[in-house]
Design a protein around this motif. Sequence first.
Motif, mmCIF file in Angstrom:
data_model
loop_
_atom_site.group_PDB
_atom_site.id
_atom_site.type_symbol
_atom_site.label_atom_id
_atom_site.label_comp_id
_atom_site.label_asym_id
_atom_site.label_seq_id
_atom_site.Cartn_x
_atom_site.Cartn_y
_atom_site.Cartn_z
ATOM 1 N N LEU A 22 5.193 -12.976 48.590
ATOM 2 C CA LEU A 22 4.382 -12.400 49.667
ATOM 3 C C LEU A 22 3.477 -13.445 50.308
ATOM 4 N N LEU A 23 2.904 -14.326 49.501
ATOM 5 C CA LEU A 23 2.050 -15.375 50.054
ATOM 6 C C LEU A 23 2.835 -16.330 50.941
ATOM 7 N N ASP A 24 4.055 -16.670 50.539
ATOM 8 C CA ASP A 24 4.889 -17.547 51.367
ATOM 9 C C ASP A 24 5.249 -16.885 52.689
ATOM 10 N N ARG A 25 5.523 -15.591 52.632
ATOM 11 C CA ARG A 25 5.981 -14.889 53.834
ATOM 12 C C ARG A 25 4.838 -14.486 54.769
ATOM 13 N N PHE A 26 3.710 -14.008 54.197
ATOM 14 C CA PHE A 26 2.652 -13.433 55.024
ATOM 15 C C PHE A 26 1.320 -14.166 54.978
ATOM 16 N N GLY A 27 1.066 -14.942 53.944
ATOM 17 C CA GLY A 27 -0.230 -15.593 53.805
ATOM 18 C C GLY A 27 -1.163 -14.755 52.936
ATOM 19 N N PRO A 28 -2.453 -15.135 52.876
ATOM 20 C CA PRO A 28 -3.385 -14.475 51.954
ATOM 21 C C PRO A 28 -3.805 -13.067 52.370
ATOM 22 N N LEU A 29 -3.622 -12.719 53.638
ATOM 23 C CA LEU A 29 -3.986 -11.386 54.114
ATOM 24 C C LEU A 29 -2.803 -10.741 54.822
ATOM 25 N N LEU A 30 -2.631 -9.448 54.557
ATOM 26 C CA LEU A 30 -1.578 -8.669 55.215
ATOM 27 C C LEU A 30 -2.208 -7.759 56.261
ATOM 28 N N SER A 31 -1.635 -7.711 57.439
ATOM 29 C CA SER A 31 -2.061 -6.726 58.425
ATOM 30 C C SER A 31 -1.404 -5.397 58.064
ATOM 31 N N LEU A 32 -1.832 -4.329 58.696
ATOM 32 C CA LEU A 32 -1.249 -3.022 58.401
ATOM 33 C C LEU A 32 0.252 -2.984 58.705
ATOM 34 N N PRO A 33 0.725 -3.525 59.835
ATOM 35 C CA PRO A 33 2.175 -3.539 60.064
ATOM 36 C C PRO A 33 2.942 -4.363 59.021
ATOM 37 N N GLN A 34 2.347 -5.457 58.557
ATOM 38 C CA GLN A 34 3.000 -6.254 57.520
ATOM 39 C C GLN A 34 3.059 -5.495 56.198
ATOM 40 N N LEU A 35 1.969 -4.813 55.835
ATOM 41 C CA LEU A 35 1.963 -4.008 54.617
ATOM 42 C C LEU A 35 2.982 -2.884 54.721
ATOM 43 N N ALA A 36 3.101 -2.293 55.896
ATOM 44 C CA ALA A 36 4.094 -1.240 56.103
ATOM 45 C C ALA A 36 5.504 -1.782 55.883
ATOM 46 N N THR A 37 5.762 -3.000 56.325
ATOM 47 C CA THR A 37 7.058 -3.633 56.101
ATOM 48 C C THR A 37 7.320 -3.823 54.616
ATOM 49 N N VAL A 38 6.323 -4.297 53.889
ATOM 50 C CA VAL A 38 6.464 -4.517 52.450
ATOM 51 C C VAL A 38 6.755 -3.208 51.728
ATOM 52 N N LEU A 39 6.096 -2.125 52.142
ATOM 53 C CA LEU A 39 6.260 -0.823 51.484
ATOM 54 C C LEU A 39 7.386 0.014 52.086
ATOM 55 N N ASP A 40 8.084 -0.538 53.083
ATOM 56 C CA ASP A 40 9.199 0.134 53.754
ATOM 57 C C ASP A 40 8.771 1.478 54.346
ATOM 58 N N ILE A 60 -4.544 1.066 47.108
ATOM 59 C CA ILE A 60 -4.276 0.177 48.242
ATOM 60 C C ILE A 60 -5.542 -0.044 49.059
ATOM 61 N N ASN A 61 -6.336 0.999 49.239
ATOM 62 C CA ASN A 61 -7.569 0.861 50.013
ATOM 63 C C ASN A 61 -8.580 -0.058 49.334
ATOM 64 N N GLN A 62 -8.491 -0.249 48.033
ATOM 65 C CA GLN A 62 -9.381 -1.184 47.357
ATOM 66 C C GLN A 62 -9.061 -2.630 47.744
ATOM 67 N N ALA A 63 -7.863 -2.871 48.223
ATOM 68 C CA ALA A 63 -7.476 -4.212 48.670
ATOM 69 C C ALA A 63 -7.793 -4.430 50.149
ATOM 70 N N ARG A 64 -8.343 -3.417 50.800
ATOM 71 C CA ARG A 64 -8.622 -3.483 52.239
ATOM 72 C C ARG A 64 -9.826 -4.378 52.523
ATOM 73 N N LEU A 65 -9.742 -5.096 53.619
ATOM 74 C CA LEU A 65 -10.796 -5.997 54.057
ATOM 75 C C LEU A 65 -10.910 -5.861 55.566
ATOM 76 N N ARG A 66 -12.114 -5.579 56.043
ATOM 77 C CA ARG A 66 -12.337 -5.484 57.484
ATOM 78 C C ARG A 66 -12.955 -6.782 57.976
ATOM 79 N N ILE A 67 -12.355 -7.325 59.006
ATOM 80 C CA ILE A 67 -12.902 -8.507 59.677
ATOM 81 C C ILE A 67 -13.088 -8.101 61.128
ATOM 82 N N GLY A 68 -14.320 -7.825 61.478
ATOM 83 C CA GLY A 68 -14.591 -7.285 62.807
ATOM 84 C C GLY A 68 -13.982 -5.895 62.914
ATOM 85 N N ARG A 69 -13.135 -5.704 63.885
ATOM 86 C CA ARG A 69 -12.461 -4.417 64.061
ATOM 87 C C ARG A 69 -11.082 -4.385 63.431
ATOM 88 N N ARG A 70 -10.664 -5.493 62.891
ATOM 89 C CA ARG A 70 -9.323 -5.585 62.313
ATOM 90 C C ARG A 70 -9.351 -5.251 60.832
#
Length: 77
Positions: free
Chosen positions: A7-25, A45-55
């Motif tokens: 996952l780190l190779d493919r997406f990096g240290p943070l996943l956006s919601l669309p990327q997480l949706a892809t991982v979880l199919d 899953i929400n415990q892994a959530r991080l807000r940066i501004g509005r994202r």
Amino acid sequence: MTIEDSLLDRFGPLLSLPQLATVLDRSPEGLRISLRSNNYWATEINQARLRIGRRVYFRTSQIAELLDSNQLCGDRG
């Protein structure tokens, strides 16, 4: 190669919601709705959530840990 490395190779240290949706199919909108519910896997899953501004992002290492531990599968004996 572990799930986290993959996952780190493919997406990096943070996943956006669309990327997480892809991982979880799942669809991004379906995942967004599911994460508002009050059940075990949404809470985890929400415990892994991080807000940066509005994202909203999800920490890749925590998502990989959840996937590796099979905690999201529930009891399907």
